[in-house]
Design an enzyme around this catalytic site. Structure first.
Site, PDB file in Angstrom:
ATOM      1  N   SER A  60      -2.802   1.439   1.377  1.00  0.00           N
ATOM      2  CA  SER A  60      -2.376   0.068   1.117  1.00  0.00           C
ATOM      3  C   SER A  60      -1.354  -0.051  -0.003  1.00  0.00           C
ATOM      4  CB  SER A  60      -3.615  -0.776   0.816  1.00  0.00           C
ATOM      5  OG  SER A  60      -3.467  -1.467  -0.398  1.00  0.00           O
ATOM      6  N   LYS A  61      -0.371  -0.875   0.240  1.00  0.00           N
ATOM      7  CA  LYS A  61       0.685  -1.123  -0.725  1.00  0.00           C
ATOM      8  C   LYS A  61       0.104  -1.571  -2.056  1.00  0.00           C
ATOM      9  CE  LYS A  61       4.869  -2.676   1.608  1.00  0.00           C
ATOM     10  NZ  LYS A  61       5.887  -3.673   1.699  1.00  0.00           N
TER      11      LYS A  61
END
Ligand code: GLU
Length: 549
Positions: free
Chosen positions: A295-296
Site C-alpha cells: 500500500s502506498k
C-alpha cells in the site's frame, strides 16, 4: 431519429472522422510476432513498485518480440493529478532502465508517430470517435443531474439490482431530437453515454494472457464515454488510444478485468478489432498472518524511490521483479550466471494470477549476488553515484582517493567465491567505515577468548615485525612465528589436537590484529585491508588499540 443531425447538434466542433485519424495514424508494419504494448500511468503520485512491475512486464513483452513499447500519460483526472507527476514517473522508469520507444519521454517531450501520447491533448480525437457512435445511434446525451443519478443508485441498492444507467433507469435513452435540442439550447450540461447493445442473458468471453479463458455476462450499462466537459472516461480513452496507437497487447492491473465486457463492447460498436489482454495481479505483502496489497500509505517499499534512496542496485531490483513474475527466472540465472536479465524470456503464461508476495529478504539476496558479481571498478562507480545523491560525506571520502576506494571494493572479490556482504549502496558506509578515520566507529570488539594481556603482547610484537611490503604468504608466516613465540599454536589443527598445550592458535593472532586495525571481529581479507590502509594508519591504529587495553 436523424442521428447525423443529432451528432452535429451535440458535437458541433468535431469536424474530423475516424477515417481521417486512421489516415494520420496508419496501421503499423510489424514483423511477424512483434507485439506493441504500453504502460499508461496517471500522474497521480509517485511511481509505485506495482507500476514498475507492470511497466517491466509490458516492456519485456514488447522488446523480446521485436515490437514497440509506448508510454502514454493518462491525465484525464485533473483532480487527482499531482505536481511533477509525469516527471516522477519518468524518472523512476528511466532509473530502472525501462526503455521507451514511443510516447512521453519528458515533461514536455514526446517521440513517435502516433501521438499525442498525453490524453489531455487528444480531445478532438475522442470527439471524432464519440461522434461516430452518435451517428450510428450507439451513443446519446444524458442530461441527468448528479442527484438524479444518486437517486437511481439508491433505488437499485434498495432493490438489490445491478447498479448503473440501463434499461428502465436510462431515462435519457429515448429522448426525442426536439427534447435534446431544447436542452442543449438551454445550455443544460450533458454527458455522452454508450447506448449499450448488450444483453444480460448473453456471455462474452476472451482469452486473458495470464488467466486463460474468462467468461462474463455482456455489459448492459449505458456507460459514460464523454464527461460533461467532453473529457473521455478511462473506458473510452483506452479503446480509442489503444486502437489508434496500434497496441496489440494491453497488459494492465487486474482491477480492470471486470471492465473488459465494456471495452469489448466499445470496440464492437466502433467496428474495431480489440487487442489481446493480460491482467496482472498486484504485488502482495504479508501482514499479520494474512496477505494484502502493498500500500502506498502503509509501506515505504511501495514507492520506487525507496529502492533508489536505499541504493538497491538497479539490476538487482529488476531481477527480483522478474523472479516475482516468472518462477523459472531463478533456474535461468543458475544456468546462465553471467547473463543479463534482459536475456531472460519472460512468459505471460507463467505469471501467477494471485499476486506474488513481496519478499525483502529475497530482494536483499538477489542484490548481494548482483553486487558480488560486479568488478571493483563498477562497485566504485555505482557506490559513488549513489553517495553523490544521498550521502555527501561518504561521497567525499570515496572520491578523495579513487584508487584507494576501488582497492577497498576489491577485497575478497574473487570470481569463484566472492564475498557477499552488501545488498545496497547505503550499506557501504557501515560495511567499510573502518577504512576511513572520519567514519570509523569508536572502540574495539575485543575477542572474548583472549586475555587482554596477551592481546597487548600480540599487538606490540606485531608492530615490530610488520612490514607493509610483505606478500600474503610472508605476512601470514609472521603471524605463525609470532604465535609460537608467545605460546600459541602455529596451526589451528595443532591447537585442536592438544588445546591444553596452548593459549590459543594463529587464528587468534590475526583476530587481535584485525580488531586492532578495523575495530571489528569480522572483516574481509585482512592482508588486503592492511595493505590498502597503509603503514601510517595501521601503526597508528595498533597504538590506539594498545592504549585502549
Ligand atoms: N491509467 C490507468 C491506471 O493507472 C491505466 C490502466 C491501463 O493500463 O489501461 O490504472
Amino acid at each position: 431519429m436523424d442521428y447525423e443531425k443529432l451528432a452535429d447538434l451535440i458535437l458541433p466542433e468535431i469536424d474530423k472522422t475516424i477515417e481521417d485519424y486512421e489516415a494520420i495514424y496508419p496501421k503499423r508494419e510489424l514483423k511477424e510476432g512483434a507485439v506493441v504494448t504500453r504502460f499508461a500511468p496517471s500522474p497521480t503520485g509517485f511511481l509505485h513498485i506495482g507500476g514498475l512491475f507492470s511497466a517491466l512486464i509490458s516492456e519485456r513483452t514488447a522488446h523480446q518480440s521485436g515490437g514497440k513499447f509506448i508510454l502514454r500519460i493518462e491525465d484525464t483526472d485533473k483532480k487527482r493529478e499531482v505536481e511533477n507527476g509525469i516527471e516522477k514517473i519518468l524518472e523512476g522508469l528511466c532509473e530502472f532502465g525501462i526503455k521507451i520507444d514511443e510516447g512521453v519521454v519528458a515533461e514536455d517531450e514526446e517521440i513517435g508517430n502516433y501521438g499525442p501520447y498525453t490524453q489531455s491533448k487528444r480531445g478532438a480525437i475522442y470527439g471524432a470517435f464519440a461522434k461516430e457512435l452518435v451517428k450510428k445511434g450507439l451513443a446519446y446525451p444524458c442530461f441527468c443531474t448528479e442527484e438524479e443519478i444518486a437517486g437511481i443508485r439508491q433505488n437499485q441498492e434498495s432493490q438489490k439490482l445491478l447498479p448503473g444507467y440501463y434499461g428502465e433507469f436510462a431515462k435519457c435513452r429515448n429522448l426525442s431530437y426536439e427534447q435534446i435540442e431544447e436542452n442543449v439550447k438551454k445550455g443544460m450540461p450533458f454527458v455522452l453515454r454508450l447506448k449499450s447493445p448488450g444483453n444480460a442473458e448473453r456471455k462474452v468471453s476472451f482469452k486473458d494472457g495470464i488467466r486463460g479463458k474468462i467468461e462474463m455476462p455482456e455489459n448492459i450499462v449505458d456507460v459514460v464515454i464523454l464527461k460533461s466537459d467532453k473529457i473521455p472516461t478511462y473506458h473510452f480513452a483506452h479503446v480509442v488510444d489503444d486502437y489508434l496507437m496500434g497496441t496489440t497487447y494491453v497488459i494492465r492491473g487486474d482491477e480492470w478485468i471486470s471492465s473488459v465486457p465494456i471495452h469489448l463492447q466499445l470496440f464492437y460498436c466502433l467496428g474495431l478489432k480489440p487487442p489481446k489482454y493480460a491482467h496482472i495481479a498486484p504485488i502482495m505483502k504479508e501482514d499479520g498472518g494474512g496477505k494484502r496489497k502493498i500500500s502506498k500509505r502503509k509501506d515505504p517499499e511501495a514507492a520506487v524511490s525507496f529502492y533508489t534512496e536505499e541504493g538497491f542496485p538497479v539490476d538487482g531490483v529488476m531481477e527480483y521483479l522478474l523472479n516475482l513474475a516468472n518462477y523459472n527466472f531463478e533456474d535461468f540465472k543458475r544456468a546462465n550466471k553471467n547473463a543479463h536479465w534482459t536475456e531472460f524470456k519472460l512468459e505471460m503464461s507463467k505469471m501467477s494470477n494471485s499476486g506474488g508476495l513481496f519478499d525483502m529478504v529475497k530482494l536483499n539476496d538477489i542484490c548481494k549476488n548482483v553486487i558480488a558479481s560486479m568488478t571493483k571498478e563498477k562497485v566504485y562507480e555505482k557506490a559513488v553515484e549513489w553517495a553523490k545523491m544521498f550521502d555527501e560525506e561518504l561521497y567525499g571520502l570515496l572520491t578523495r582517493d579513487k584508487a584507494y576506494s576501488t582497492e577497498m571494493f576489491g577485497f575478497d572479490r574473487n570470481p569463484e567465491k566472492p564475498r557477499k556482504d552488501i545488498a545496497k549502496w547505503s550499506q557501504v558506509r557501515e560495511s567499510f567505515s573502518y577504512m576511513f578515520d572520519e567514519i570509523k566507529q569508536n572502540g574495539f570488539e575485543y575477542p572474548e577468548n583472549i586475555d587482554k594481556a596477551d592481546m597487548k603482547v600480540i599487538a606490540q610484537k606485531y608492530k615490530e615485525i610488520y612490514d607493509e611490503n610483505d606478500d600474503k604468504d610472508s605476512w601470514f608466516n609472521k603471524f605463525k612465528d609470532l604465535a609460537v613465540q608467545i605460546g600459541f599454536a602455529r596451526e589451528v589443527k595443532e591447537y585442536k589436537a592438544n588445546p591444553e598445550n596452548y593459549k590459543g592458535h594463529v587464528g587468534d593472532i590475526s583476530s587481535v590484529i584485525r580488531v586492532a586495525v578495523t575495530g571489528r571481529m569480522k572483516s574481509p581479507d585482512l592482508h588486503g585491508v592492511l595493505k590498502t590502509l597503509g603503514k601510517e594508519k595501521v601503526l597508528k591504529r595498533i597504538d590506539e588499540f594498545i592504549e585502549s587495553l
